[in-house]
Design an enzyme around this catalytic site. Structure first.
Site, mmCIF file in Angstrom:
data_model
loop_
_atom_site.group_PDB
_atom_site.id
_atom_site.type_symbol
_atom_site.label_atom_id
_atom_site.label_comp_id
_atom_site.label_asym_id
_atom_site.label_seq_id
_atom_site.Cartn_x
_atom_site.Cartn_y
_atom_site.Cartn_z
ATOM 1 C CB CYS A 35 -0.943 0.006 1.199
ATOM 2 S SG CYS A 35 -0.087 0.108 2.765
ATOM 3 C CB CYS A 104 -3.473 -0.475 9.056
ATOM 4 S SG CYS A 104 -4.374 -0.537 7.498
HETATM 5 FE FE1 FES Z 1 -1.554 0.393 4.267
HETATM 6 FE FE2 FES Z 1 -3.374 1.022 5.992
HETATM 7 S S1 FES Z 1 -3.665 0.772 3.869
HETATM 8 S S2 FES Z 1 -1.280 0.683 6.364
#
Ligand code: FES
Length: 143
Positions: A35, A104
């Protein structure tokens, strides 16, 4: 039902302990390649106790909320206790996270471990490398 708990929203909108500690005793930086989020954690340690803790997170709302909660959970605690902080404990303290946001919280757990590892390295404190392994890929796969 709301996707995010009130606690998640509160820690996202009013994150605790945001910032940088200039004379930090340990700094941990971790990221999730998938991400692209990055979390940096600073700790100040006195007599084995984490007296101060701050973070900077360049990432999603859940990453901000979990880092904020993680700082609250380790502040005032012995370093060894901070090492035991699991992402599950952070999620529980926030009254849950959606499944696709669990990674996360893994980032928050790893940021704490990375900061403690840095503290140990800087002070020549021996530790079990296995216990302090930072596994970014594990976080990626969970994403
Ligand atoms: Fe990557 Fe939350 S989407 S840490």
């Amino acid at each position: 039902m709301a996707l995010y708990s009130d606690k998640v929203m509160d820690h996202f909108q009013n994150p605790r302990n945001v910032g940088k500690i200039d004379d930090a005793d340990g700094i941990g930086e971790v990221g999730n390649a998938k991400c692209g989020d990055i979390m940096r954690m600073y700790i100040k340690v006195e007599d084995g106790i984490i007296t101060d803790c701050k973070f900077n997170t360049f990432g999603c709302g859940s990453a901000i909320a979990t880092s904020s909660m993680a700082t609250e959970l380790i502040k005032g605690k012995p370093v060894e206790e901070a090492l035991k902080l699991s992402n599950q404990a952070v999620v529980e303290a926030l009254d849950g996270l959606p499944t696709h946001k669990i990674h996360c919280s893994v980032l928050a757990e790893e940021a704490v471990r990375a900061a403690v590892k840095d503290y140990y390295d800087k002070n020549g404190i021996a530790y079990d490398p296995e216990e302090l392994k930072i596994n970014d890929c594990e976080a990626c796969e969970m994403g």
